[in-house]
Design an enzyme around this catalytic site. Structure first.
Site, PDB file in Angstrom:
ATOM      1  N   ASP A   1       1.088  -1.304   0.220  1.00 52.29           N
ATOM      2  CA  ASP A   1       0.264   0.040   0.204  1.00 52.29           C
ATOM      3  C   ASP A   1       0.833   1.322   0.000  1.00 52.29           C
ATOM      4  O   ASP A   1       1.696   1.385   0.489  1.00 52.29           O
ATOM      5  CB  ASP A   1      -1.169   0.021   1.131  1.00 52.29           C
ATOM      6  CG  ASP A   1      -1.694  -0.970   1.255  1.00 52.29           C
ATOM      7  OD1 ASP A   1      -1.998  -1.817   0.449  1.00 52.29           O
ATOM      8  OD2 ASP A   1      -3.129  -0.536   1.706  1.00 52.29           O
TER       9      ASP A   1
ATOM     10  N   HIS B   1       3.670  -2.179   3.016  1.00 48.37           N
ATOM     11  CA  HIS B   1       3.383  -1.203   2.379  1.00 48.37           C
ATOM     12  C   HIS B   1       5.235  -0.562   2.074  1.00 48.37           C
ATOM     13  O   HIS B   1       6.186  -0.796   2.069  1.00 48.37           O
ATOM     14  CB  HIS B   1       3.610  -0.020   4.312  1.00 48.37           C
ATOM     15  CG  HIS B   1       2.328  -0.281   4.405  1.00 48.37           C
ATOM     16  ND1 HIS B   1       2.071  -0.900   5.214  1.00 48.37           N
ATOM     17  CD2 HIS B   1       1.049   0.852   4.244  1.00 48.37           C
ATOM     18  CE1 HIS B   1       0.848  -0.454   5.909  1.00 48.37           C
ATOM     19  NE2 HIS B   1       0.245   0.497   5.355  1.00 48.37           N
TER      20      HIS B   1
END
Ligand code: NI
Length: 243
Positions: free
Chosen positions: A61, A205
């Site tokens: 992400d 991430h």
């Protein structure tokens, strides 16, 4: 004097109620008030059809960022595919990195344009967040996506209605080593290994651009090797859903 205390007591009560209402969305991000039907719209894990299947999906992400390039390098060395949920504003900074993600065969999902708290946004505003990002993904890669990941994992009713209208699928996760708040790469790998089950969606991430993601980068080859040793293979989120 007495009035002053009453005033203070009233204000304190107001403050307590305000803090409770404000924290409610974080304590119960998918409020039960929404009911089962709407909850089912959110994909957290895919139950394997065949119990011998051991597919999992790695998701990243908050990119694209410079860190994305290093993550791509690891994925390419290990010859596995992942899914990147990207932020529109970050595509503005690094469209060529997103192009690279697509060219290497990874899946791209929509993580909204500004990564705002969407709890109190109107359906129109949420649709804008998603559609602007769709357009940026298309401009950078020529690809279209049906996958949306909500910022901060919040699922207000307006988001559920909007994604339904846009015929898009909300993708959550069921394995979260919270890599964004640790510098301990071994801990990231350990949490993944402890929580993994067939059909899992793992949250990692590769952004935002201003944060150090070295721990994630170091943990990545470790957890890929360990998962493969346990017989897991890696697929994109769409492959996991459509297996
Ligand atoms: Ni995010």
């Amino acid at each position: 004097m007495k009035e002053k205390y009453l005033y203070l007591a009233g204000f304190s009560l107001f403050l307590v109620i305000f803090i409770f209402l404000f924290s409610y969305q974080f304590l119960f991000p998918t409020s039960n008030v929404l009911g089962e039907a709407t909850q089912n719209q959110i994909v957290r894990r895919i139950e394997p059809i065949d119990e011998k299947d051991k597919f999992v999906a790695l998701t990243f992400d908050d990119g694209p960022t410079d860190m994305t390039v290093q993550i791509l390098q690891v994925l390419s060395e290990k010859q596995i595919k992942a899914t990147f949920f990207v932020i529109g504003e970050n595509i503005d900074q690094s469209p060529e990195i997103l192009k690279q993600v697509a060219e290497q065969g990874h899946e791209i999902g929509n993580h909204t344009n500004t990564h705002s708290f969407i709890t109190y946004l109107s359906q129109k505003k949420i649709a804008q967040e998603i559609l602007i990002t769709d357009e940026k993904i298309f401009q950078a890669t020529g690809m279209q996506t049906k996958l949306v990941r909500s910022p901060y994992g919040l699922y207000p009713i307006n988001l559920l209605k909007t994604t339904q209208l846009l015929d898009m699928q909300l993708i959550s996760w069921n394995v979260d080593p919270e890599d964004w708040q640790t510098k301990d790469s071994q801990k990231i790998a350990d949490v993944v290994m402890k929580e993994i089950t067939p059909g899992s969606i793992i949250l990692l991430h590769d952004g935002p651009p201003d944060l150090d993601r070295q721990a994630t980068l170091t943990a990545l080859p470790i957890l890929i090797d360990q998962l493969q040793q346990q017989g897991y293979s890696f697929v994109t989120v769409s492959q996991l859903i459509n297996q």
